[in-house]
Design a protein around this motif. Sequence first.
Motif, PDB file in Angstrom:
ATOM      1  N   PRO A 102       0.813  -1.225   0.000  1.00  0.00           N
ATOM      2  CA  PRO A 102       0.000   0.000   0.000  1.00  0.00           C
ATOM      3  C   PRO A 102       0.849   1.279   0.000  1.00  0.00           C
ATOM      4  CG  PRO A 102      -0.526  -1.411   1.899  1.00  0.00           C
ATOM      5  CD  PRO A 102       0.561  -2.089   1.158  1.00  0.00           C
ATOM      6  N   GLN A 103       2.099   1.153   0.477  1.00  0.00           N
ATOM      7  CA  GLN A 103       2.964   2.331   0.503  1.00  0.00           C
ATOM      8  C   GLN A 103       3.204   2.884  -0.908  1.00  0.00           C
ATOM      9  OE1 GLN A 103       3.751   3.973   3.231  1.00  0.00           O
ATOM     10  NE2 GLN A 103       4.747   5.520   1.942  1.00  0.00           N
ATOM     11  N   GLU A 104       3.145   1.978  -1.897  1.00  0.00           N
ATOM     12  CA  GLU A 104       3.379   2.427  -3.283  1.00  0.00           C
ATOM     13  C   GLU A 104       2.330   3.476  -3.693  1.00  0.00           C
ATOM     14  OE1 GLU A 104       3.844  -0.844  -6.036  1.00  0.00           O
ATOM     15  OE2 GLU A 104       3.899   0.537  -7.742  1.00  0.00           O
ATOM     16  N   ILE A 105       1.085   3.238  -3.325  1.00  0.00           N
ATOM     17  CA  ILE A 105       0.017   4.207  -3.640  1.00  0.00           C
ATOM     18  C   ILE A 105       0.292   5.530  -2.941  1.00  0.00           C
ATOM     19  CG2 ILE A 105      -2.450   4.724  -3.238  1.00  0.00           C
ATOM     20  CD1 ILE A 105      -2.249   2.771  -5.401  1.00  0.00           C
ATOM     21  N   GLU A 106       0.691   5.430  -1.655  1.00  0.00           N
ATOM     22  CA  GLU A 106       0.959   6.668  -0.907  1.00  0.00           C
ATOM     23  C   GLU A 106       2.080   7.455  -1.575  1.00  0.00           C
ATOM     24  OE1 GLU A 106      -1.130   7.674   1.310  1.00  0.00           O
ATOM     25  OE2 GLU A 106      -2.158   5.745   1.195  1.00  0.00           O
ATOM     26  N   ASP A 107       3.128   6.747  -2.004  1.00  0.00           N
ATOM     27  CA  ASP A 107       4.266   7.431  -2.637  1.00  0.00           C
ATOM     28  C   ASP A 107       3.845   8.078  -3.959  1.00  0.00           C
ATOM     29  OD1 ASP A 107       5.750   6.581  -0.530  1.00  0.00           O
ATOM     30  OD2 ASP A 107       6.761   4.938  -1.603  1.00  0.00           O
ATOM     31  N   ILE A 108       3.032   7.348  -4.721  1.00  0.00           N
ATOM     32  CA  ILE A 108       2.569   7.889  -6.015  1.00  0.00           C
ATOM     33  C   ILE A 108       1.735   9.153  -5.780  1.00  0.00           C
ATOM     34  CG2 ILE A 108       0.944   7.424  -7.920  1.00  0.00           C
ATOM     35  CD1 ILE A 108       2.030   4.478  -7.829  1.00  0.00           C
ATOM     36  N   LEU A 109       0.853   9.096  -4.771  1.00  0.00           N
ATOM     37  CA  LEU A 109       0.001  10.267  -4.508  1.00  0.00           C
ATOM     38  C   LEU A 109       0.814  11.433  -3.945  1.00  0.00           C
ATOM     39  CD1 LEU A 109      -3.307   8.661  -3.141  1.00  0.00           C
ATOM     40  CD2 LEU A 109      -2.879   9.684  -5.375  1.00  0.00           C
ATOM     41  N   THR A 110       1.780  11.130  -3.080  1.00  0.00           N
ATOM     42  CA  THR A 110       2.608  12.212  -2.525  1.00  0.00           C
ATOM     43  C   THR A 110       3.324  12.934  -3.657  1.00  0.00           C
ATOM     44  OG1 THR A 110       2.921  10.944  -0.520  1.00  0.00           O
ATOM     45  CG2 THR A 110       4.523  12.701  -0.916  1.00  0.00           C
ATOM     46  N   ASP A 111       3.873  12.165  -4.576  1.00  0.00           N
ATOM     47  CA  ASP A 111       4.585  12.763  -5.704  1.00  0.00           C
ATOM     48  C   ASP A 111       3.610  13.523  -6.619  1.00  0.00           C
ATOM     49  OD1 ASP A 111       6.990  13.049  -7.327  1.00  0.00           O
ATOM     50  OD2 ASP A 111       5.885  11.819  -8.782  1.00  0.00           O
ATOM     51  N   GLY A 112       2.457  12.916  -6.913  1.00  0.00           N
ATOM     52  CA  GLY A 112       1.468  13.568  -7.781  1.00  0.00           C
ATOM     53  C   GLY A 112       0.944  14.847  -7.150  1.00  0.00           C
ATOM     54  N   ASN A 113       0.649  14.808  -5.849  1.00  0.00           N
ATOM     55  CA  ASN A 113       0.144  16.004  -5.166  1.00  0.00           C
ATOM     56  C   ASN A 113       1.175  17.133  -5.242  1.00  0.00           C
ATOM     57  OD1 ASN A 113      -2.143  14.581  -4.397  1.00  0.00           O
ATOM     58  ND2 ASN A 113      -1.312  14.006  -2.397  1.00  0.00           N
ATOM     59  N   ARG A 114       2.440  16.771  -5.070  1.00  0.00           N
ATOM     60  CA  ARG A 114       3.497  17.789  -5.130  1.00  0.00           C
ATOM     61  C   ARG A 114       3.593  18.401  -6.529  1.00  0.00           C
ATOM     62  NH1 ARG A 114       8.100  17.727  -7.330  1.00  0.00           N
ATOM     63  NH2 ARG A 114       8.043  15.483  -7.734  1.00  0.00           N
ATOM     64  N   ARG A 115       3.568  17.542  -7.543  1.00  0.00           N
ATOM     65  CA  ARG A 115       3.669  18.058  -8.925  1.00  0.00           C
ATOM     66  C   ARG A 115       2.458  18.924  -9.271  1.00  0.00           C
ATOM     67  NH1 ARG A 115       4.318  12.452 -11.723  1.00  0.00           N
ATOM     68  NH2 ARG A 115       4.490  13.483 -13.732  1.00  0.00           N
ATOM     69  N   ALA A 116       1.278  18.507  -8.826  1.00  0.00           N
ATOM     70  CA  ALA A 116       0.061  19.284  -9.093  1.00  0.00           C
ATOM     71  C   ALA A 116       0.140  20.638  -8.392  1.00  0.00           C
ATOM     72  CB  ALA A 116      -1.163  18.504  -8.615  1.00  0.00           C
ATOM     73  N   ARG A 117       0.602  20.619  -7.135  1.00  0.00           N
ATOM     74  CA  ARG A 117       0.675  21.850  -6.346  1.00  0.00           C
ATOM     75  C   ARG A 117       1.579  22.877  -7.018  1.00  0.00           C
ATOM     76  NH1 ARG A 117       2.316  19.138  -1.580  1.00  0.00           N
ATOM     77  NH2 ARG A 117       0.346  18.103  -1.160  1.00  0.00           N
TER      78      ARG A 117
END
Length: 323
Positions: free
Chosen positions: A292-307
């Motif tokens: 499940p950590q993979e999803i968290e890492d993907i979202l953390t990275d995506g949220n940062r790029r979106a921000r």
Amino acid sequence: MAKGRVLSGMRPTGRLHLGNLEGALRNWVNLQSEYECFFVSVNWHALTTGYEDTRELRALVRDNVMDWLSVGIDPQKSVVFVQSEVKQHAELYLLLGMLSGIGWLERCTTYKDWLDNGYEPNYGLLGYPVLMTADIVLYKADTVPVGRDQLQHLEMARELVRRFNRLYGEVLVEPQAKLTEFPHVPGIDGRKMSKSYRNEILIAEKPEVIQQKVRRFFTDPQKLRRGDPGRPEVCPVFALHNIYTRSETEEIAADCRSGALGCVECKDKLSQSLIEALAPARARRAQLERNPQEIEDILTDGNRRAREVAEQTMQEVREAMKL
Ligand code: SF4
């Protein structure tokens, strides 16, 4: 030439089914090679109709994103993120709200549909097109894939952008609709596949559950037993064969019409097609569930790029509005 930019979102209001897969996700996957894509789980939008009970909301966002990735959304190519993690959506929503007349918002057909379906009119429902506009224009997306039923929302977004740009200068990009025709995906009872009708087959469905559900599918009511001639054009099972057993549809239609094919056999064939078609997604999903950590890492990275992109736009908006 620079790639165009696409923004598309999905409300995390339930687990994703074949209607979501054929009505949005397949198209998203294809768009990734042509456009720079931003795919967002719009969890604030989910609150408009589901604010009273949010216990499942966080888990649903993860579950939906797992389905996106399992069918081929590639976080290396596309930005995959969560709306509530990019606060700039709320800021732009507020500012665009100042430019949005109540009468104009009340004419939105989706708003009227919600009220017709018994939802209490509230500020969130009324403002839905304003928040959606903020979602799109924060990323200066020039292209938004839409089905016919969403065209009005996009037209409202375009109007709002023009209003903003007339008042404060050409800051926001007016998005264009990329009208996409999606195949008809009926559910078990023959109506459109939908969570609210409880007639869905999930993308992540287990093979044995697929079999059970397909057995319950409505068929042509005039075909009662093998030997009776059937009408594939009115049969929801055939509509799904049209998507998942593409190479054999002519044969299935002919055998249904002649009576040579019985519904039980026809459904077994559909189950096999679905199980095979969904097998790669099931395997990828199992991998993600184990980590499940993979999803968290993907979202953390995506949220940062979106921000980063959203903040750049907001700096221009604040400057233009002299805030
Ligand atoms: S044979 Fe297949 S297509 Fe024909 S009515 Fe039965 S389930 Fe539908």
